[in-house]
Design a protein around this motif. Sequence first.
Motif, PDB file in Angstrom:
ATOM      1  N   PRO A  62       0.849  -1.199   0.000  1.00 27.67           N
ATOM      2  CA  PRO A  62       0.000   0.000   0.000  1.00 27.67           C
ATOM      3  C   PRO A  62       0.881   1.245   0.000  1.00 27.67           C
ATOM      4  CG  PRO A  62      -0.565  -1.506   1.810  1.00 27.67           C
ATOM      5  CD  PRO A  62       0.737  -1.964   1.252  1.00 27.67           C
ATOM      6  N   GLU A  63       0.401   2.318  -0.606  1.00 26.25           N
ATOM      7  CA  GLU A  63       1.136   3.591  -0.566  1.00 26.25           C
ATOM      8  C   GLU A  63       1.474   3.934   0.873  1.00 26.25           C
ATOM      9  OE1 GLU A  63      -1.409   6.438  -2.472  1.00 26.25           O
ATOM     10  OE2 GLU A  63      -0.840   5.691  -4.472  1.00 26.25           O
ATOM     11  N   GLY A  64       2.704   4.416   1.104  1.00 22.74           N
ATOM     12  CA  GLY A  64       3.096   4.841   2.447  1.00 22.74           C
ATOM     13  C   GLY A  64       3.508   3.698   3.354  1.00 22.74           C
ATOM     14  N   SER A  65       3.602   2.486   2.832  1.00 22.20           N
ATOM     15  CA  SER A  65       4.008   1.340   3.651  1.00 22.20           C
ATOM     16  C   SER A  65       5.434   1.513   4.159  1.00 22.20           C
ATOM     17  CB  SER A  65       3.938   0.066   2.788  1.00 22.20           C
ATOM     18  OG  SER A  65       4.650  -0.983   3.405  1.00 22.20           O
ATOM     19  N   ALA A 107      -6.871  -8.992  -0.435  1.00 28.91           N
ATOM     20  CA  ALA A 107      -6.448  -9.125   0.971  1.00 28.91           C
ATOM     21  C   ALA A 107      -5.516  -7.976   1.357  1.00 28.91           C
ATOM     22  CB  ALA A 107      -5.747 -10.469   1.171  1.00 28.91           C
ATOM     23  N   LEU A 108      -4.700  -7.541   0.410  1.00 26.31           N
ATOM     24  CA  LEU A 108      -3.784  -6.420   0.665  1.00 26.31           C
ATOM     25  C   LEU A 108      -4.595  -5.135   0.862  1.00 26.31           C
ATOM     26  CD1 LEU A 108      -0.810  -5.481   0.789  1.00 26.31           C
ATOM     27  CD2 LEU A 108      -0.906  -5.113  -1.694  1.00 26.31           C
ATOM     28  N   LEU A 109      -5.578  -4.944   0.015  1.00 24.05           N
ATOM     29  CA  LEU A 109      -6.409  -3.730   0.105  1.00 24.05           C
ATOM     30  C   LEU A 109      -7.181  -3.681   1.416  1.00 24.05           C
ATOM     31  CD1 LEU A 109      -7.752  -3.517  -3.559  1.00 24.05           C
ATOM     32  CD2 LEU A 109      -6.262  -1.849  -2.420  1.00 24.05           C
ATOM     33  N   PRO A 142      -6.404   1.703  -7.030  1.00 25.01           N
ATOM     34  CA  PRO A 142      -5.693   2.868  -6.495  1.00 25.01           C
ATOM     35  C   PRO A 142      -5.228   2.611  -5.060  1.00 25.01           C
ATOM     36  CG  PRO A 142      -7.823   3.511  -7.431  1.00 25.01           C
ATOM     37  CD  PRO A 142      -7.772   2.013  -7.461  1.00 25.01           C
ATOM     38  N   GLY A 143      -4.102   3.232  -4.704  1.00 27.23           N
ATOM     39  CA  GLY A 143      -3.610   3.102  -3.328  1.00 27.23           C
ATOM     40  C   GLY A 143      -2.509   2.073  -3.180  1.00 27.23           C
ATOM     41  N   LEU A 144      -2.152   1.399  -4.283  1.00 25.77           N
ATOM     42  CA  LEU A 144      -1.086   0.397  -4.217  1.00 25.77           C
ATOM     43  C   LEU A 144       0.106   0.846  -5.064  1.00 25.77           C
ATOM     44  CD1 LEU A 144      -3.162  -2.901  -4.654  1.00 25.77           C
ATOM     45  CD2 LEU A 144      -2.459  -1.775  -2.515  1.00 25.77           C
ATOM     46  N   VAL A 145       1.305   0.448  -4.644  1.00 20.78           N
ATOM     47  CA  VAL A 145       2.510   0.759  -5.432  1.00 20.78           C
ATOM     48  C   VAL A 145       3.396  -0.478  -5.532  1.00 20.78           C
ATOM     49  CG1 VAL A 145       2.608   3.239  -4.933  1.00 20.78           C
ATOM     50  CG2 VAL A 145       3.689   1.620  -3.357  1.00 20.78           C
ATOM     51  N   ILE A 146       4.227  -0.476  -6.571  1.00 20.53           N
ATOM     52  CA  ILE A 146       5.205  -1.554  -6.767  1.00 20.53           C
ATOM     53  C   ILE A 146       6.570  -1.033  -6.319  1.00 20.53           C
ATOM     54  CG2 ILE A 146       6.339  -3.041  -8.467  1.00 20.53           C
ATOM     55  CD1 ILE A 146       3.825  -2.685 -10.239  1.00 20.53           C
ATOM     56  N   LEU A 147       7.253  -1.768  -5.467  1.00 19.10           N
ATOM     57  CA  LEU A 147       8.581  -1.347  -5.021  1.00 19.10           C
ATOM     58  C   LEU A 147       9.553  -1.337  -6.204  1.00 19.10           C
ATOM     59  CD1 LEU A 147       9.208  -3.239  -1.649  1.00 19.10           C
ATOM     60  CD2 LEU A 147       8.171  -0.978  -2.036  1.00 19.10           C
ATOM     61  N   ASP A 148      10.511  -0.403  -6.160  1.00 18.78           N
ATOM     62  CA  ASP A 148      11.511  -0.303  -7.225  1.00 18.78           C
ATOM     63  C   ASP A 148      12.462  -1.487  -7.231  1.00 18.78           C
ATOM     64  OD1 ASP A 148      10.600   2.040  -8.232  1.00 18.78           O
ATOM     65  OD2 ASP A 148      11.850   3.284  -6.910  1.00 18.78           O
ATOM     66  N   THR A 149      12.699  -2.066  -6.045  1.00 17.97           N
ATOM     67  CA  THR A 149      13.677  -3.158  -5.989  1.00 17.97           C
ATOM     68  C   THR A 149      13.033  -4.454  -6.464  1.00 17.97           C
ATOM     69  OG1 THR A 149      13.094  -3.481  -3.684  1.00 17.97           O
ATOM     70  CG2 THR A 149      15.084  -2.224  -4.120  1.00 17.97           C
ATOM     71  N   GLU A 150      13.711  -5.118  -7.389  1.00 19.71           N
ATOM     72  CA  GLU A 150      13.192  -6.362  -7.944  1.00 19.71           C
ATOM     73  C   GLU A 150      13.617  -7.535  -7.062  1.00 19.71           C
ATOM     74  OE1 GLU A 150      14.780  -6.163 -11.897  1.00 19.71           O
ATOM     75  OE2 GLU A 150      13.174  -4.816 -12.554  1.00 19.71           O
ATOM     76  N   TYR A 151      12.795  -8.565  -7.036  1.00 21.11           N
ATOM     77  CA  TYR A 151      13.068  -9.703  -6.160  1.00 21.11           C
ATOM     78  C   TYR A 151      13.844 -10.771  -6.945  1.00 21.11           C
ATOM     79  CZ  TYR A 151      11.778 -13.330  -2.674  1.00 21.11           C
ATOM     80  OH  TYR A 151      11.762 -14.341  -1.741  1.00 21.11           O
ATOM     81  N   VAL A 152      13.237 -11.353  -7.982  1.00 18.65           N
ATOM     82  CA  VAL A 152      13.916 -12.391  -8.775  1.00 18.65           C
ATOM     83  C   VAL A 152      13.529 -12.221 -10.252  1.00 18.65           C
ATOM     84  CG1 VAL A 152      14.258 -14.877  -9.099  1.00 18.65           C
ATOM     85  CG2 VAL A 152      13.681 -14.010  -6.820  1.00 18.65           C
ATOM     86  N   THR A 153      14.506 -12.393 -11.133  1.00 18.61           N
ATOM     87  CA  THR A 153      14.229 -12.339 -12.582  1.00 18.61           C
ATOM     88  C   THR A 153      14.160 -13.758 -13.127  1.00 18.61           C
ATOM     89  OG1 THR A 153      15.410 -10.267 -12.726  1.00 18.61           O
ATOM     90  CG2 THR A 153      15.080 -11.441 -14.782  1.00 18.61           C
ATOM     91  N   GLU A 154      13.202 -14.012 -14.017  1.00 17.49           N
ATOM     92  CA  GLU A 154      13.013 -15.385 -14.488  1.00 17.49           C
ATOM     93  C   GLU A 154      12.587 -15.439 -15.951  1.00 17.49           C
ATOM     94  OE1 GLU A 154      10.595 -16.717 -11.093  1.00 17.49           O
ATOM     95  OE2 GLU A 154       8.917 -15.643 -11.943  1.00 17.49           O
TER      96      GLU A 154
END
Length: 267
Positions: free
Chosen positions: A140-143, A190-192, A214-226
């Motif tokens: 969520p935004e602001g997490s 569930a996140l919302l 609305p209200g959700l964001v994706i973090l800039d840091t990537e976890y795993v590339t596949e």
Amino acid sequence: MKKRALSLLLASVMALALTACGSSAGNASTDAASDASGDAAFSTVTAGTLTMATNAYFPPYEYYEGDKIVGIDAEIAQAIADKLGLTLKIEDMEFDSIITAVSTGKADMGLAGMTVTEERKKNVNFSDTYATGVQVVIVPEGSDVKTVDDLANGKKIGVQLATTGDIYCVDDFGSDFVEEYNKGNDAIMALLSGKIDAVVIDNEPAKSFVASNPGLVILDTEYVTEDYAAALNKENDALLEAVNGALKELKADGTLDSIIKKYVPAE
Ligand code: ARG
């Protein structure tokens, strides 16, 4: 995390090496196999039909538009079927049933934004890869979760059952902290509603879910590339070759690119 990326990389290098060695079987007795498949005779679960197993809650790879399943994988499968002179039939099922459907001969091809993994290779053949996926984190935004590592602070993480995101999160953060949902969208709901702190899922579906909630964001840091590839029955090497032949042509003539661009407009 690094080690995993390396083994995924090794897996795809090995897959490439394997396909480079495999030439067509030189059997001219079939007419179902078109030019794309060289001369190899292949069989399908239902003669004349390419039965594709997928889980159609994964936009933009596969999702419903009305009662029709559309998306990158649906169009690639149609293009492969056309090349092989087959009629495409798409079967929607839970994601964790796809490998079984393919390995028990209920479907010819699993195409579902599916990541190539060593574990899955025990049960299915993978085609050459046709796309890259990245596991990302939605919050969520602001997490206070700002990086992947912040997930380790006792956060509840939602994933789609049996996906690589599920497997990595259970590995890295422990099953007590991972909530498995049948559909990616259920994890988003569930996140919302604040039941969980983050969702780990593939980047393109993530973008699509965030765009519609609305209200959700994706973090800039990537976890795993596949790497994504089609899953095929281990006994059916001829179909593997035929699908790889078709994919090669679709890559060479720009069809693959234009399908992907249609659903993933350049930023
Ligand atoms: N790439 C991930 C995996 O292979 C997620 C795929 C989910 N696909 C779907 N159609 N629901 O595990």
